[in-house]
Design a protein around this motif. Structure first.
Motif: not given
Length: 213
Positions: A5-9, A18-19, A23-26, A64-66
């Protein structure tokens, strides 16, 4: 990174590391290489610079992410983005990119991009590779790939001001990254051998080059 997905968090704890991957950006960046990623100082937004239009992708970000991707800049998209930085109070975003004018600035808020600033009256000599602003957002330093390889511009809430005179001793070659020290008394440029160089600065004025590592 270079594949979807080109970017990962990930969550990160300084004790346990690391946890689980978030989830990837929608709405993913277009098929591309992502060259850079930057959080706003508040941590509430994240920007991703890539080599495919729209070149810069921005999202709200929480524990919660992106969140839902912000709208793209309304005009004058910057071309391949190598670096970007938010101002310390998160009301501006500055972008180093491949195509002229090589550095661009926009108003920014928690709603995303605002108006683009006018281009600097004195443009960088080549493709922007690394950008930083000092702690009171009064000066911007850009590392670029053509002589003089780095420059400092005054900035304000109105955008770009005058470019400072070049340092007496130029970087050794193409600049790749730029950074002000927290006290705003030095600026470092990463690039050609010796790979890291630094100068004293006072405001936007270049001082003496410091001893190489």
């Amino acid at each position: 990174h270079t594949t979807s997905p080109y970017v990962t968090a990930y969550p990160f704890d300084p004790t346990t590391g690391f946890g689980s991957k978030m989830a990837n950006p929608s709405s993913l960046p277009a098929a591309s290489t992502a060259y850079s990623v930057e959080f706003s100082p508040s941590g509430g937004e994240i920007a991703v610079g890539t080599d495919t239009s729209q070149y810069i992708y921005t999202y709200p970000f929480t524990s919660n992410g992106f969140g839902t991707k912000f709208s793209d800049p309304g005009s004058s998209l910057p071309g391949t983005v190598h670096d970007m930085v938010f101002s310390p109070d998160s009301d501006q975003i500055w972008i180093a990119h491949v195509n002229s004018p090589y550095v661009s600035g926009y108003d920014w808020s928690n709603a995303g991009f605002g108006s683009k600033y006018s281009n600097p009256s004195s443009l960088p000599a080549g493709s922007g590779k690394g950008v930083d602003v000092n702690s009171d957002a009064s000066y911007l330093c850009l590392a670029h790939d053509s002589s003089p390889y780095a420059g400092i511009w005054a900035i304000s809430g109105s955008g770009f001001g005058a470019k400072s005179a070049n340092p007496a001793v130029l970087p050794a070659g193409a600049g790749r990254s730029a950074g002000f020290s927290p006290a705003n008394t030095e600026v470092a440029i990463g690039g050609s051998s010796p790979y890291a160089e630094a100068w004293a600065v006072s405001g936007g004025t270049w001082g003496a080059q410091l001893t190489d590592p």
